[in-house]
Enzyme design. Structure first.
Site, PDB file in Angstrom:
ATOM      1  N   ASP A   1       0.810  -1.213   0.000  1.00 20.42           N
ATOM      2  CA  ASP A   1       0.000   0.000   0.000  1.00 20.42           C
ATOM      3  C   ASP A   1       0.846   1.266   0.000  1.00 20.42           C
ATOM      4  OD1 ASP A   1       0.961  -0.329   2.644  1.00 20.42           O
ATOM      5  OD2 ASP A   1      -0.949  -1.141   3.312  1.00 20.42           O
TER       6      ASP A   1
ATOM      7  N   ASN B   1      -7.634  -3.458  14.550  1.00 25.03           N
ATOM      8  CA  ASN B   1      -9.020  -3.760  14.173  1.00 25.03           C
ATOM      9  C   ASN B   1      -9.114  -4.916  13.186  1.00 25.03           C
ATOM     10  OD1 ASN B   1      -8.087  -2.576  11.833  1.00 25.03           O
ATOM     11  ND2 ASN B   1      -9.485  -0.833  11.876  1.00 25.03           N
TER      12      ASN B   1
ATOM     13  N   HIS C   1      -7.301  -5.288  10.337  1.00 21.39           N
ATOM     14  CA  HIS C   1      -7.040  -5.015   8.923  1.00 21.39           C
ATOM     15  C   HIS C   1      -5.698  -5.591   8.476  1.00 21.39           C
ATOM     16  CE1 HIS C   1      -4.920  -1.100  10.215  1.00 21.39           C
ATOM     17  NE2 HIS C   1      -4.036  -1.692   9.435  1.00 21.39           N
TER      18      HIS C   1
ATOM     19  N   GLU D   1      -9.873  -2.184   5.599  1.00 22.88           N
ATOM     20  CA  GLU D   1     -10.497  -1.928   6.893  1.00 22.88           C
ATOM     21  C   GLU D   1     -11.738  -2.810   7.094  1.00 22.88           C
ATOM     22  OE1 GLU D   1      -8.933  -0.280   8.980  1.00 22.88           O
ATOM     23  OE2 GLU D   1      -8.065   1.580   8.218  1.00 22.88           O
TER      24      GLU D   1
END
Length: 261
Positions: A67, A136, A138, A143
């Site tokens: 990314d 979380n 990811h 997400e």
């Protein structure tokens, strides 16, 4: 899913480096998917040591990063292109033209996403994809609640991710709100996935990824579908795993050719 529990992050990163080094030895033209952030730093340091002290050769290796932040040029000190150059690429003998990071300042971001997928395909696909794990759940910047079949695209960063990553930008207002990332579908296309997760903050995400249901609310749980996913965690991040003793038993009883250390 192969779950390996080590004492601490140091031991976990050294093991991860051994796995990558074995692949590079066996296949000098390997295509590596790479990750950024605090988690893999020690792994990259160990690979650099192997290159310097043991002659680990990266000259024919190709890399694709997961990314990049939208709006940050590769010269920005918080861009992932800069991170990879300073923390890994410039310390090894890799051909810089073989290193790929999404272009977060492309005029047409949608076209850049499609082109990134095309470049991966032209390289023959990714042999091993290195991953970290967000609090979380990811992976990459995929997400919670996103598609489990997504391809490289533009993602809106969650509030949790902004809180976790904004300290390196000095303040939350300076951090980009969007990123280009390989999708879950792209990640699962890799022939092997290697995920590292360490420390108490990752405990809940580790449990959900390994022992929770396959669910978009924990994107990393998609690795349950992968035929060859290796997860390396430390004692702290593994503390909520109900079947931790089972994973240790499996690891202790591997055949010699199945072991890494």
């Amino acid at each position: 899913m192969e779950v390996i529990i080590r004492k601490d992050a140091e031991a976990g990163c050294i093991l991860g480096a051994k796995i990558i080094a074995r692949l590079v030895h066996e296949k000098p033209t390997a295509v590596l998917g790479l990750a950024t952030g605090r988690t893999p730093l020690r792994l990259y340091q160990e690979l650099i040591r192997m290159h310097r002290d043991e002659g680990l050769d990266f000259s024919r290796v190709t890399t694709f990063n997961l990314d990049e932040y939208v709006g940050l040029p590769g010269t920005h000190d918080q861009s992932y292109r800069y991170f990879m150059r300073e923390n890994f690429f410039r310390h090894i003998n890799i051909d810089q033209s073989r290193t790929h990071v999404p272009n977060g300042t492309a005029t047409d971001l949608h076209e850049e996403c499609r082109a990134y997928e095309h470049r991966i395909a032209l390289a023959g696909g990714i042999d091993l994809q290195l991953l970290g794990l967000g609090r979380n759940g990811h992976i990459g910047f995929n997400e919670p609640s996103g598609s489990l079949r997504s391809r490289t695209w533009i993602k809106i960063l969650s509030e949790q991710t902004l809180r976790d990553n904004s300290d390196v930008f000095g303040n939350r207002e300076s951090m980009p709100r969007h990123a280009m990332t390989m999708g879950i579908g792209t990640i699962l296309d890799a022939r092997r996935c290697l995920l590292l997760a360490f420390g108490p903050p990752k405990t809940r995400a580790v449990q959900a990824m390994i022992e929770g249901p396959l669910a978009a609310i924990c994107p990393a749980s998609a690795l349950q579908l992968h035929p060859r996913a290796t997860v390396i965690v430390d004692e702290a991040s593994a503390s909520a795993l109900e079947y931790a003793d089972h994973y240790r038993w499996i690891d202790a009883n591997k055949l010699p050719w199945q072991r890494y250390d």
